[in-house]
Scaffold this motif. Structure first.
Motif, PDB file in Angstrom:
ATOM      1  N   PHE A  37       6.189   3.667  -3.350  1.00 43.21           N
ATOM      2  CA  PHE A  37       6.263   2.250  -3.015  1.00 43.21           C
ATOM      3  C   PHE A  37       7.649   1.983  -2.435  1.00 43.21           C
ATOM      4  CE2 PHE A  37       3.320   2.671  -6.595  1.00 43.21           C
ATOM      5  CZ  PHE A  37       2.230   1.911  -6.196  1.00 43.21           C
ATOM      6  N   ALA A  50       5.600   2.983   2.805  1.00 42.85           N
ATOM      7  CA  ALA A  50       4.456   2.189   2.384  1.00 42.85           C
ATOM      8  C   ALA A  50       4.193   1.115   3.435  1.00 42.85           C
ATOM      9  CB  ALA A  50       4.738   1.551   1.022  1.00 42.85           C
ATOM     10  N   ASP A  61       0.853  -1.190   0.000  1.00 40.47           N
ATOM     11  CA  ASP A  61       0.000   0.000   0.000  1.00 40.47           C
ATOM     12  C   ASP A  61       0.888   1.240   0.000  1.00 40.47           C
ATOM     13  OD1 ASP A  61      -2.463  -1.362   0.063  1.00 40.47           O
ATOM     14  OD2 ASP A  61      -2.265  -1.680   2.221  1.00 40.47           O
ATOM     15  N   PRO A  62       0.851   2.020  -1.086  1.00 42.38           N
ATOM     16  CA  PRO A  62       1.770   3.147  -1.199  1.00 42.38           C
ATOM     17  C   PRO A  62       1.322   4.352  -0.392  1.00 42.38           C
ATOM     18  CG  PRO A  62       0.333   3.119  -3.089  1.00 42.38           C
ATOM     19  CD  PRO A  62      -0.037   1.901  -2.265  1.00 42.38           C
TER      20      PRO A  62
END
Length: 416
Positions: free
Chosen positions: A38, A46, A5-6
């Motif tokens: 990322f 992230a 999950d960025p």
């Protein structure tokens, strides 16, 4: 393997459509989306399964990074991004490793908070960077050779600049560029106002045949409208004006002056957020510090093309020790095998893929990325999947395109 999950970065120059469209979010977005990070930068890590990636790596560096990479640093050495610009970024450069370490410790000693808007050095690392175009991508990158620049100004014919252009007749290109750029960035504001306005007027009238000069003229007019009286407008004219097509790239080492102007790309760099700005921005500008780190050696061949290997991977070779980036296209329903010996991030920029490692599988949609620790990265299968179960006509057309073209992926890792 897990989805990564960025961190979304919203800056004024970002796009309200590019990143939303590639990630499947409704667009236009309420605010401009500029970058998706990322990576494991300490100020914007992230997450993996709800845990910050930098913490996951710190818990078991060898398993996460691999023994070789962990022996050099127990942190992920690179930062991977999706970048989308609808407006020009600032005129900027990045420091060497030694300059970053000195600057970071100096600003810490001064008590400047790491997130302060006027801070130059947010970490102690350098930031060599590579950007690969996903769309048409416009940029300014590195100083143009002086003879080309002298020819350009002769064609533009700006009388108000003639007094300064004699500085380009120094003994060598670096000295010439340093003298002219430093002079322009330090002129009094009333002089700058006149020079920028006169230069933009001449550029608007330019009708020559040289394609780069035409782009320079257009860009100068655009920048002058957005930043009237900004010395960066004049400084930008000394840089290579580039228009990348998808798949073409730019690598920028320490001290290379640049500004991205528009488009979307995959960007990878050493794990740093150190930026020294000289203009074309509402953010903090520190001309003295920028001039201290700038490299004035002309960049004669700034466009980089991927080296295609026997397995169809396009490898973007750079001198950076912190990262390696390769891309490939996989037809719908087909698979490719690959392996790496250190931490790996797989970013999907077209279509949808399924990753397999042993008995584990992971679906990665377009605009998303997977984190693969070194312990799992030695034997990966990547399959391009058709996008099914579409409800609307437009979505069905998109699915048909995906089935026809397959998927495009980028794989980032630490060089062997």
């Amino acid at each position: 393997m897990d989805l990564l999950d960025p961190v979304l970065q919203s800056y004024p120059w970002g796009s309200r459509t590019h990143l939303a469209d590639i990630t499947g979010v409704a667009s236009p977005t309420a605010k401009p989306w500029a970058e998706l990070w990322f990576g494991a930068h300490p100020l914007a890590s992230a997450t993996v399964d709800g845990k910050a990636l930098d913490s996951v790596i710190a818990a078991d560096p060898v398993a996460a990074l691999g023994a070789r990479a962990a022996s050099e640093s127990e942190k992920l050495p690179f930062l991977l991004k999706l970048l989308a610009a609808d407006e020009p970024l600032s005129l900027q450069a990045h420091p060497t490793l030694a300059e970053a370490q000195e600057g970071f410790h100096r600003e810490n000693a001064q008590g400047i908070p790491p997130t302060a808007h006027f801070r130059n050095y947010r970490d102690d690392n350098h930031k060599p960077e590579l950007i690969v175009a996903l769309t048409q991508f416009d940029a300014l990158a590195g100083f143009r050779p002086v003879e080309r620049t002298k020819q350009m100004f002769e064609e533009f014919g700006v009388p108000e600049l003639e007094h300064y252009l004699g500085l380009l007749d120094s003994v060598d290109d670096e000295s010439s560029l340093r003298a002219l750029f430093t002079t322009w960035l330090t002129l009094p504001q009333d002089v700058l106002d006149e020079l920028v306005e006169a230069t933009a007027k001449r550029c608007a009238e330019y009708g020559g045949d040289d394609p780069e000069y035409r782009l320079v003229a257009e860009t100068t007019c655009e920048l002058a409208r957005k930043y009237p009286g900004d010395p960066g407008v004049l400084g930008s004219m000394l840089l290579n004006r580039l228009r990348l097509m998808p798949g073409e790239a730019i690598f920028l080492g320490a001290g290379q002056l640049h500004a991205y102007l528009g488009g979307m790309g995959v960007e990878i760099m050493a794990n740093s957020d150190n930026v020294l700005r000289g203009g074309l921005t509402s953010k903090h500008v520190d001309v003295v510090e920028l001039l201290r780190v700038l490299c004035f050696e002309p960049l004669e061949a700034p466009v980089l093309h991927g080296r295609v290997d026997g397995e169809g991977w396009s490898n973007f070779d750079t001198p950076a020790n912190e990262f390696s980036l390769a891309s490939t296209r996989v037809e719908s329903g087909e698979s490719v095998d690959f392996g790496r010996d250190s931490a790996t991030i797989v970013l999907v920029t077209e279509g949808k893929v399924t990753l397999s490692s042993g008995s584990q599988t992971l679906d990665v949609p377009c605009g998303h990325a997977a984190w693969i620790p070194a312990a799992q990265a030695s034997n990966i299968q990547l399959r391009a999947e058709p996008q099914e179960n579409q409800s609307s006509v437009a979505a069905q057309e998109a699915a048909d395109t995906a089935r026809a073209t397959g998927a495009q992926v980028f794989v980032a890792t630490v060089p062997r």
